[in-house]
Write a protein that holds these residues in place. Structure first.
Motif, PDB file in Angstrom:
ATOM      1  N   ALA A 127     -34.231   1.318 -39.441  1.00 54.40           N
ATOM      2  CA  ALA A 127     -33.212   2.310 -39.800  1.00 54.40           C
ATOM      3  C   ALA A 127     -33.630   3.694 -39.331  1.00 54.40           C
ATOM      4  CB  ALA A 127     -32.986   2.299 -41.310  1.00 54.40           C
ATOM      5  N   GLN A 128     -34.930   4.022 -39.521  1.00 56.69           N
ATOM      6  CA  GLN A 128     -35.409   5.337 -39.073  1.00 56.69           C
ATOM      7  C   GLN A 128     -35.252   5.485 -37.572  1.00 56.69           C
ATOM      8  OE1 GLN A 128     -39.305   5.061 -40.858  1.00 56.69           O
ATOM      9  NE2 GLN A 128     -38.896   6.849 -42.128  1.00 56.69           N
ATOM     10  N   LEU A 129     -35.613   4.420 -36.847  1.00 57.79           N
ATOM     11  CA  LEU A 129     -35.483   4.438 -35.391  1.00 57.79           C
ATOM     12  C   LEU A 129     -34.018   4.651 -35.010  1.00 57.79           C
ATOM     13  CD1 LEU A 129     -37.158   4.013 -32.818  1.00 57.79           C
ATOM     14  CD2 LEU A 129     -36.499   1.613 -32.901  1.00 57.79           C
ATOM     15  N   GLY A 130     -33.125   3.949 -35.694  1.00 60.03           N
ATOM     16  CA  GLY A 130     -31.699   4.076 -35.397  1.00 60.03           C
ATOM     17  C   GLY A 130     -31.214   5.495 -35.605  1.00 60.03           C
ATOM     18  N   PHE A 131     -31.604   6.102 -36.726  1.00 63.48           N
ATOM     19  CA  PHE A 131     -31.167   7.472 -37.003  1.00 63.48           C
ATOM     20  C   PHE A 131     -31.692   8.431 -35.940  1.00 63.48           C
ATOM     21  CE2 PHE A 131     -30.561   6.264 -41.613  1.00 63.48           C
ATOM     22  CZ  PHE A 131     -29.193   6.448 -41.578  1.00 63.48           C
ATOM     23  N   GLY A 184     -29.447  11.101 -43.250  1.00 62.43           N
ATOM     24  CA  GLY A 184     -29.780   9.687 -43.412  1.00 62.43           C
ATOM     25  C   GLY A 184     -31.259   9.443 -43.178  1.00 62.43           C
ATOM     26  N   LEU A 185     -31.766  10.044 -42.095  1.00 63.29           N
ATOM     27  CA  LEU A 185     -33.183   9.874 -41.758  1.00 63.29           C
ATOM     28  C   LEU A 185     -34.073  10.393 -42.881  1.00 63.29           C
ATOM     29  CD1 LEU A 185     -35.301   9.194 -39.567  1.00 63.29           C
ATOM     30  CD2 LEU A 185     -35.084  11.528 -38.773  1.00 63.29           C
ATOM     31  N   LEU A 186     -33.733  11.571 -43.406  1.00 64.05           N
ATOM     32  CA  LEU A 186     -34.558  12.155 -44.461  1.00 64.05           C
ATOM     33  C   LEU A 186     -34.529  11.283 -45.711  1.00 64.05           C
ATOM     34  CD1 LEU A 186     -33.625  15.915 -44.063  1.00 64.05           C
ATOM     35  CD2 LEU A 186     -35.761  14.799 -43.482  1.00 64.05           C
ATOM     36  N   MET A 195     -20.772   4.822 -31.446  1.00 59.23           N
ATOM     37  CA  MET A 195     -20.855   3.425 -30.986  1.00 59.23           C
ATOM     38  C   MET A 195     -22.219   2.846 -31.349  1.00 59.23           C
ATOM     39  SD  MET A 195     -18.246   2.342 -29.361  1.00 59.23           S
ATOM     40  CE  MET A 195     -16.888   3.225 -30.007  1.00 59.23           C
ATOM     41  N   LEU A 196     -23.262   3.631 -31.014  1.00 54.78           N
ATOM     42  CA  LEU A 196     -24.623   3.172 -31.275  1.00 54.78           C
ATOM     43  C   LEU A 196     -24.823   2.959 -32.773  1.00 54.78           C
ATOM     44  CD1 LEU A 196     -27.516   2.760 -30.021  1.00 54.78           C
ATOM     45  CD2 LEU A 196     -27.989   4.981 -30.990  1.00 54.78           C
ATOM     46  N   ALA A 197     -24.322   3.921 -33.576  1.00 49.75           N
ATOM     47  CA  ALA A 197     -24.529   3.815 -35.019  1.00 49.75           C
ATOM     48  C   ALA A 197     -23.849   2.561 -35.566  1.00 49.75           C
ATOM     49  CB  ALA A 197     -23.999   5.069 -35.707  1.00 49.75           C
ATOM     50  N   PHE A 232     -30.805  -1.607 -49.040  1.00 50.04           N
ATOM     51  CA  PHE A 232     -30.632  -0.157 -49.158  1.00 50.04           C
ATOM     52  C   PHE A 232     -30.402   0.478 -47.789  1.00 50.04           C
ATOM     53  CE2 PHE A 232     -32.598   4.107 -49.231  1.00 50.04           C
ATOM     54  CZ  PHE A 232     -31.849   4.688 -50.238  1.00 50.04           C
ATOM     55  N   TYR A 233     -31.196   0.069 -46.792  1.00 50.17           N
ATOM     56  CA  TYR A 233     -31.150   0.758 -45.499  1.00 50.17           C
ATOM     57  C   TYR A 233     -29.870   0.478 -44.726  1.00 50.17           C
ATOM     58  CZ  TYR A 233     -35.859   1.441 -47.040  1.00 50.17           C
ATOM     59  OH  TYR A 233     -36.940   1.773 -47.803  1.00 50.17           O
ATOM     60  N   PRO A 234     -29.445  -0.809 -44.583  1.00 48.66           N
ATOM     61  CA  PRO A 234     -28.150  -1.014 -43.906  1.00 48.66           C
ATOM     62  C   PRO A 234     -26.999  -0.311 -44.626  1.00 48.66           C
ATOM     63  CG  PRO A 234     -29.287  -3.093 -44.148  1.00 48.66           C
ATOM     64  CD  PRO A 234     -30.107  -2.089 -44.865  1.00 48.66           C
ATOM     65  N   ILE A 235     -27.059  -0.239 -45.964  1.00 50.06           N
ATOM     66  CA  ILE A 235     -25.953   0.386 -46.681  1.00 50.06           C
ATOM     67  C   ILE A 235     -25.913   1.885 -46.400  1.00 50.06           C
ATOM     68  CG2 ILE A 235     -25.052   0.898 -48.975  1.00 50.06           C
ATOM     69  CD1 ILE A 235     -26.044  -1.835 -49.831  1.00 50.06           C
TER      70      ILE A 235
END
Lengths: 101, 474
Positions: free
Chosen positions: B38-42, B81-83, B12-14, B102-105
């Motif tokens: 994006a990093q925070l999200g991952f 994804g994070l890496l 859900m969060l992702a 790039f990041y949203p994709i």
């Protein structure tokens, strides 16, 4: 003549095979892409036929998802074809051969 | 119903976060900001994977299945994804393709993978597969001014969409035979009914679709081209997480249809042949490559073959071995591609001969490359060894000794091309014509990855336990 499930399935299989053959023998990227769309729509026909025959709504629900996915795929695919054409002035798959080995 | 949101919190969060990322990028138009978001999200998704309960639950009317298996795979996807996001921004800057998109994709692609790994319904499996693939087509063609990237994207796109057609047709056949798209309903239907020919055709077509995404021989032709032509940051992502997602889907199918598949040998035999072909041909082709990205592409085909050995064994230890292997494989492969992208500039410095004497000029990157290559060979005490050991011992348990013999021989073959890189770096003299500077800021991340491969080699048992529980509690 009454039309049964098998008729729909046969038509769907024929459409799908035409699509597969088209992908394998055609060289124009857009035509190949159209053949892939034909394959997806052949599957849609199967879903609707099964859904009617089984009296189950899930198959028709799936068709909507497939149509949406196909639209998204078309958007990305045509964008890729356009950027390819800008760089190479051709979309003939035989001339797209930088990467090999 | 509200409980369902809690069980499915990571996914859900992702999903929400990926929409938020698009908004951030659209409003702020700053790639560096989107990267941090994006990093925070991952990281948040990764944390939530540990928080949510590990018992299996069918949520949202059986559409999703949550539990330890989902949490494990979702954790692996968000880690990759994070890496990838962390190593790519300087490289993308150097290549003049640092688009914020790039990041949203990447994030959307990870959401698709998580959907695949938690699907309780064939609809979700298809949507997840397509969400992942369509995002990957874009990533392959990210360098849109470069004809090689265009070519990678069009090849990946046309063949990927072609395989999706087969996958979908397979779903239609299974639906027509079982009368439902829900995996639980399908498996309970076949407890009282004999599967017909239509079911088997459907299952084989679904399998073709997944094997294509895994890039197993004979469905591998797209992989070397797509991996070589795509920007290296995208290649690192494509070659790891897309493969893991397809393996998760394969594990789900094997576990759900276990009772049906137990009735026949032919299904396992087909998979065993694919595994043998992937291991042998992947390694043979890799021997002849001079481009390091292309070499790693063929090696990733071979690694798909090793993982398929665990799938063929189809026992608890085999499937959990595959889960362990996926994590260690993504860490090492992202590490190797991370070093390549840290050294390459504008499509140069990709030939293995360019690495000549790298140890004398750049000792740290050379040592790290050696660590990752040794882990890919499967030398103890590195993590790659444990992964291979788990998968092969499970195959012996399942009386598939011949498959293990083929696998070990194929691994021997792989020693040649991995060691070639190491020998060129350590023993030969530097090439004075080739000047190279690494992206120094990546060294910390890559060092951590190398340490992780070592740690997982020495203390694999906690992770093995989790993987075994994930399969047992499925």
């Amino acid at each position: 003549m009454e039309i049964h499930l098998t008729h729909y399935l046969a038509l769907s299989a024929f459409m799908f095979t035409s699509g597969v053959v088209g992908v394998l023998i055609r060289k124009n990227a857009i035509v190949v892409f159209m053949c892939i769309e034909l394959m997806l729509n052949a599957v849609n026909l199967s879903f609707v036929a099964f859904s009617h025959y089984l009296q189950n709504i899930e198959g028709q629900m799936m068709v909507f998802f497939v149509m949406t996915v196909a639209a998204a795929e078309a958007a990305v695919g045509l964008a890729i074809v356009i950027s390819l054409f800008r760089n190479k002035q051709t979309i003939n798959l035989n001339q797209i051969n930088l990467l090999k080995g | 119903m509200l409980q369902d949101f809690y069980y499915a919190l990571p996914i859900m969060l992702a999903s929400l976060w990926s929409v938020g990322l698009i908004l951030i990028e659209a409003l702020a138009e700053k790639a560096s900001l989107t990267k941090i978001a994006a990093q925070l999200g991952f990281i948040l998704v990764l944390v939530f994977c540990f928080v949510v309960p590990n018992e299996s639950h069918a949520v949202f009317y059986g559409m999703l299945k949550t539990g330890l298996f989902t949490n494990y795979t979702a954790g692996v996807f968000s880690l990759t994804g994070l890496l990838v996001v962390s190593i790519s921004s300087e490289y993308l800057n150097d290549e003049d393709i640092h688009y914020g998109e790039f990041y949203p994709i990447v994030f959307l692609s990870v959401v698709g993978m998580m959907l695949m790994a938690s699907s309780g319904n064939l609809t979700i499996l298809f949507i997840g597969l397509e969400l992942m693939s369509i995002a990957l087509y874009v990533l392959a063609g990210l360098n849109r001014k470069l004809d090689r990237s265009n070519e990678a994207a069009i090849k990946y796109f046309l063949l990927g969409a072609f395989a999706s057609g087969f996958f979908l047709y397979g779903i239609a056949f299974i639906y027509g035979d079982a009368g439902s798209l829900s995996l639980i309903k399908i498996s309970s239907f076949y407890e009282s009914h004999e599967p017909s020919g239509m079911f088997w055709i459907g299952l084989i077509l679904v399998l073709i679709g997944l094997l294509f995404k895994i890039a197993a021989v004979p469905f591998h032709q797209w992989a070397p081209d797509a991996y070589e032509g795509a920007p290296t940051a995208s290649t690192a992502f494509m070659s790891t997480s897309a493969k893991i997602a397809s393996f998760s889907a394969l594990i789900i199918i094997i576990l759900t249809f276990a009772s049906i598949l137990a009735k026949t040998e032919s299904f396992t035999n087909v998979l065993a042949i694919v595994a043998v072909l992937s291991m042998i041909l992947g390694n043979l082709y890799a021997l002849g490559q001079d481009n390091i990205k292309r070499m790693l592409a063929y090696s990733s085909i071979a690694h798909g073959g090793y993982m398929l050995v665990g799938i063929v064994a189809a026992n608890a230890s085999g499937l959990s071995g595959v889960l362990f292997y996926t994590l260690i494989y993504s860490i090492t492969t992202i590490g190797a591609f991370g070093l390549i992208l840290s050294l390459e500039r504008k499509q140069s410095f990709l030939d293995i001969n360019d690495y000549r004497g790298l140890f004398k000029t750049h000792p740290l990157p050379a040592t790290l490359i050696a660590v990752f290559m040794f882990s890919l060979i499967g030398l103890p005490p590195l993590g790659g060894f444990i992964g291979k050991y788990l998968v092969f011992s499970a195959a012996i348990e399942a009386d598939l000794t011949w498959l293990v013999v083929v696998g070990v021989l194929a691994s021997l073959l792989s020693v040649f091309y991995y060691l070639r890189v190491v020998l060129v770096m350590f023993l030969e003299h530097p090439n004075d014509n080739v000047q190279v500077t690494e992206i120094a800021s990546l060294n910390t991340v890559l060092l951590i990855l190398a340490l992780l491969t070592l740690v997982l080699g020495f203390y694999p048992s906690p992770l093995i336990n989790i993987a075994q529980k994930a399969i047992a509690m499925f």
